[in-house]
Design a protein around this motif. Structure first.
Motif, short mmCIF file in Angstrom:
data_model
loop_
_atom_site.label_atom_id
_atom_site.label_comp_id
_atom_site.label_asym_id
_atom_site.label_seq_id
_atom_site.Cartn_x
_atom_site.Cartn_y
_atom_site.Cartn_z
N LYS A 2 -1.65 -36.20 41.05
CA LYS A 2 -1.98 -36.35 39.76
C LYS A 2 -1.55 -35.27 38.92
CE LYS A 2 -6.32 -37.48 38.61
NZ LYS A 2 -7.74 -37.50 38.73
N TYR A 5 -6.47 -32.70 36.46
CA TYR A 5 -7.92 -32.89 37.44
C TYR A 5 -9.07 -32.20 36.55
CZ TYR A 5 -5.41 -33.99 41.72
OH TYR A 5 -4.80 -34.57 42.48
N ILE A 7 -12.58 -30.23 38.12
CA ILE A 7 -13.00 -30.09 39.33
C ILE A 7 -14.31 -29.21 39.17
CG2 ILE A 7 -12.66 -29.06 41.76
CD1 ILE A 7 -9.75 -29.72 41.18
N ASP A 92 -13.47 -35.10 39.09
CA ASP A 92 -12.89 -35.52 40.15
C ASP A 92 -13.67 -35.45 41.46
OD1 ASP A 92 -10.36 -36.92 39.30
OD2 ASP A 92 -10.36 -34.91 38.40
N LEU A 327 -8.18 -28.52 44.85
CA LEU A 327 -7.06 -29.41 44.33
C LEU A 327 -5.84 -29.28 45.38
CD1 LEU A 327 -5.36 -28.84 40.59
CD2 LEU A 327 -3.80 -29.13 42.88
N GLU A 331 -4.25 -32.56 47.32
CA GLU A 331 -2.86 -32.82 46.89
C GLU A 331 -1.97 -32.76 48.48
OE1 GLU A 331 -0.59 -32.89 43.75
OE2 GLU A 331 -2.36 -33.96 43.14
#
Length: 355
Positions: A2, A5, A7, A92, A327, A331
């Motif tokens: 994405k 995000y 978070i 998220d 993150l 990812e």
């Protein structure tokens, strides 16, 4: 993958101040571009006296006691996150550092508690946790973890100094990111302040009223860890094994011990800054508010520009960076640097719960 995000990053450090939480937004134009960030909301939830005492002494707990404390802390964290996220809109996931109980990487051991399962069930959010274990299994120190965030999110500075329970530094050297724990900081200062009936030494005033004891300073500066090359890291057990006995066995006044510990930290941190010629230094963490230390460091490193950022960054940079580490984990990108920890390779660290 994405490009946007939201978070919640959480951090519980060795100073035992409480649970730091930061809701951070990360954006990029496309998968090849760098991430930018903003901090939307922050909060620190102090520990109860009972929980704080349990965390302080957990290093000596039995396995059954640690399991119970893991669930107890996980429930505390989950309820804090649940209240924190009320009304903020979609999130998220949560990236939780947990709280370090053991850190003995030379023995292949590191343990952060604060049950991610509890957090996931109570908040309804996926959780990334257990960031250090994979690096230790790859032969690394499992610490520090923040330097990849220093590099990617705060790259305008020559170095980043964090003054928490332990003082650690991060900087680029010969094309690689280097970082290591320098010496105990608030871990020592807060314990000494507590002997005078205070939680901490406000602005370093008690240390400023004391006199540096040259004999104690020399003994502290001779502790073997300080002579070791990086990669290296410290835990509570190291403080108790090497620094605390020197402080306990000294018969000087508490104020003088505080003054001596401040100058000990100044000399050790200053030596690193001067050795690597770091001119522009970002300082964060609770120790940033120790005015006596900051003034002493500036005097010791007269060629350095010491940058103290806004309060939100001072207090919540580590929570922000753990959101970023989460993150990277989601990812599928390495989030722990071998150049920092001494692992065999860069590592993708963190367990995924509820994804």
């Amino acid at each position: 993958m994405k490009n946007y995000y939201r978070i919640i990053g959480t951090m519980s450090g060795t100073s035992l101040d409480g649970l730091d939480m930061a809701l951070a937004t990360f954006e990029r134009e496309n998968p090849e571009s760098a991430w930018s960030f903003s901090i939307e909301k922050t909060q620190t939830v102090p520990y109860s006296k009972e929980l704080k005492e349990a965390l302080k002494h957990a290093i000596s707990y039995s396995s059954d006691q640690i399991i119970r404390l893991d669930w107890q802390l996980g429930e505390f964290m989950a309820m804090a996150i649940q209240r924190f996220k009320y009304g903020v809109g979609p999130v998220d996931f949560v990236a939780s550092h947990g709280h370090t109980i053991f850190h003995q990487p030379d023995k292949g051991v590191t343990l952060q508690i604060g049950s991610a399962q509890k957090i996931q069930v109570i908040t309804g959010l996926p959780v990334v946790n257990n960031f250090r274990q994979a690096d230790v299994k790859a032969g690394g120190q499992g610490a520090p973890l923040v330097p990849i965030g220093d590099r990617d999110l705060f790259g305008d500075f020559d170095s980043a100094l964090n003054l928490g329970g332990i003082a650690n530094i991060s900087f680029d050297y010969q094309g690689q990111r280097i970082a290591y724990d320098i010496c105990p900081f608030n871990m020592a200062l807060n314990e000494l302040a507590s002997q005078l009936g205070h939680e901490f030494d406000y602005a370093g005033r008690m240390a400023a009223s004391g006199t540096v004891n040259s004999s104690l300073l020399e003994r502290l500066n001779q502790i073997e860890y300080l002579k070791k090359p990086w990669p290296k890291s410290l835990g509570l057990e190291d403080y108790r094994a090497f620094w605390k006995p020197e402080l306990d066995h000294s018969d000087v006044r508490i104020e003088d011990k505080l003054a001596t510990c401040v100058i000990h930290a100044v000399e050790q941190i200053g030596a690193a800054l001067n050795q690597f010629d770091k001119k522009r230094v970002l300082i964060t963490g609770g120790g940033t508010y120790n005015r006596h230390f900051i003034e002493s460091l500036q005097q010791y490193c007269s060629n350095c520009e010491i940058v103290i950022p806004e309060k939100t960054v001072i207090e919540f940079k580590e929570a922000l960076v753990f959101a970023y580490l989460g993150l990277l984990r989601v990812e599928g990108q390495p989030n722990c640097l071998a150049s920092v920890t001494g692992a065999r390779n860069d590592v993708l660290g963190g367990d995924l719960i509820g994804f």
